[in-house]
Enzyme design. Structure first.
Site, PDB file in Angstrom:
ATOM      1  N   ASP A  53       0.703  -1.288   0.050  1.00  0.00           N
ATOM      2  CA  ASP A  53      -0.162   0.236  -0.021  1.00  0.00           C
ATOM      3  C   ASP A  53       0.805   1.396  -0.020  1.00  0.00           C
ATOM      4  OD1 ASP A  53      -2.195  -1.690   0.355  1.00  0.00           O
ATOM      5  OD2 ASP A  53      -1.964  -1.588   2.557  1.00  0.00           O
ATOM      6  N   ASP A  73      -2.315  -1.341  -5.141  1.00  0.00           N
ATOM      7  CA  ASP A  73      -3.180  -1.985  -3.919  1.00  0.00           C
ATOM      8  C   ASP A  73      -3.856  -0.627  -3.302  1.00  0.00           C
ATOM      9  OD1 ASP A  73      -4.144  -3.323  -2.099  1.00  0.00           O
ATOM     10  OD2 ASP A  73      -2.317  -4.196  -1.131  1.00  0.00           O
ATOM     11  N   ASP A 133      -4.430   1.887   4.216  1.00  0.00           N
ATOM     12  CA  ASP A 133      -5.204   0.677   4.656  1.00  0.00           C
ATOM     13  C   ASP A 133      -4.493   0.356   6.118  1.00  0.00           C
ATOM     14  OD1 ASP A 133      -6.181   0.257   2.187  1.00  0.00           O
ATOM     15  OD2 ASP A 133      -5.657  -1.642   1.667  1.00  0.00           O
ATOM     16  N   ARG A 162     -14.063   2.176  -1.714  1.00  0.00           N
ATOM     17  CA  ARG A 162     -13.322   2.303  -0.484  1.00  0.00           C
ATOM     18  C   ARG A 162     -13.120   3.658   0.109  1.00  0.00           C
ATOM     19  NH1 ARG A 162      -9.229  -2.982  -0.765  1.00  0.00           N
ATOM     20  NH2 ARG A 162     -11.073  -4.677  -1.463  1.00  0.00           N
TER      21      ARG A 162
END
EC number: 4.2.2.2
Length: 327
Positions: free
Chosen positions: A140, A169, A173, A226
């Site tokens: 990430d 990715d 996160d 997201r």
């Protein structure tokens, strides 16, 4: 300017509010339009659990190369790392130690091709830093696991949407029981899967009771999904500006989310539930989208915060979020 200021009693984040919000008219956000200081204080969930001070009081090092950067952020002694100019390297995430502040000197401080991993650490601040085009094989842009007390402020994180959704990715996160995190004043853009809180439906044992994350004053632009997606955790999402976002806030698998004072423009799904995630929404402008989330119980949080009216959000966020500070 019409503003609301909430002083919240210290109650359980999953319980009902014990005190009604008190409106005031003295909104001040010291993060907007100013030269930043290493002494600036974290707010939101990052202000709890003893607070987040990063490397305050430690040594200061200025870096301008990949080798200098990777060396400077190691170890758990207090340290301030100032990134001067762009650094480009196609590589796996760089591990960041506890008690670290990583600060971009100005808008040219961009890491391209590699991101940051916060694993089993605490008390980390990342401010005024750009991170771009981190390939999925390299992790990430910023990822945290088993970590707590993290303040991510005025960052610019992105990739592109020219490739398929798995080419890169996540941008931001947080997983495996990470906790007490604030993402604020940041530009999150041009990406498929922006920010994930809780990585797996089967990780309840590690995540339940943790994953407290604040998202405040961020600009979310040209994203597929997201924005954020939250499993099991507790989210406070306020005064964000969403533009051209397909799937916005997704509350999942028992998550409780308080969503207030956000604005959505040209967005398809603003707020929705998956597998019994819950939300309380107040005073949002969903545009042509709508609230499709199950009614939750998170009506208050355990810290003080300032809330803008939705009519003020665009002017306060767009052009201010991202790398607009200097150190």
């Amino acid at each position: 300017m019409q503003n609301l200021k909430f002083l919240i009693a210290a109650v359980s984040c999953l319980g009902p509010a014990l005190a009604a919000p008190t409106p005031t008219s003295n909104f001040i956000n010291s993060n907007f339009n100013k030269r930043a200081s290493v002494e600036d204080s974290a707010f939101g969930y990052a202000s709890l659990n003893g607070g987040t001070t990063g490397g305050a009081g430690g040594t200061t090092t200025t870096v301008s190369s990949y080798a200098e950067f990777t060396a400077a952020v190691q170890g758990d002694d207090p340290k301030i790392v100032i990134v001067s100019g762009p650094i480009e390297e196609t590589a796996e995430q760089v591990d960041v130690g506890s008690n670290t502040s990583i600060l971009g000197a100005d808008s040219s401080a961009v890491l391209t091709g590699f991101g940051l991993r916060l694993k089993e650490v605490e008390n980390v601040i990342i401010r005024n830093l750009g991170i771009a085009k981190v390939l999925a094989d390299n992790g990430d842009a910023i990822g945290a696991e088993y970590s707590n007390n993290i303040w991510i402020d005025h960052v610019d994180v992105s990739s592109d949407r020219d490739h398929d959704k798995d080419y890169y990715d996540g941008l931001l996160d947080f997983k495996r029981g990470s906790d007490y995190i604030t993402v604020s004043n940041s530009f999150i853009h041009d990406h498929w899967k922006a920010s994930l809180v809780g990585h797996s439906n089967s990780n309840e044992d590690e995540d339940s009771g943790k994953l407290h994350v604040t998202y405040a004053n961020n600009y979310w632009y040209n994203l597929n999904s997201r924005a954020p997606s939250i499993r099991f955790g507790t989210g406070h999402i306020y005064n964000n500006y969403y533009e051209t976002v397909s799937d916005g806030i997704n509350t999942r698998i028992g998550a409780q989310v308080l969503v207030e004072g956000n604005v959505f423009v040209d967005s398809k799904k603003a707020l929705y539930s998956t597998d019994e995630g819950y939300a309380v929404e107040r005073n949002n402008d969903f545009g042509d989208a709508k609230n499709e989330a199950l009614e939750g119980t998170l009506t208050s949080v355990e810290y003080e915060y300032d809330l803008l009216d939705t009519s003020e959000v665009k002017s306060a966020v767009v052009g201010t979020a991202g790398q607009t500070l200097t150190f």
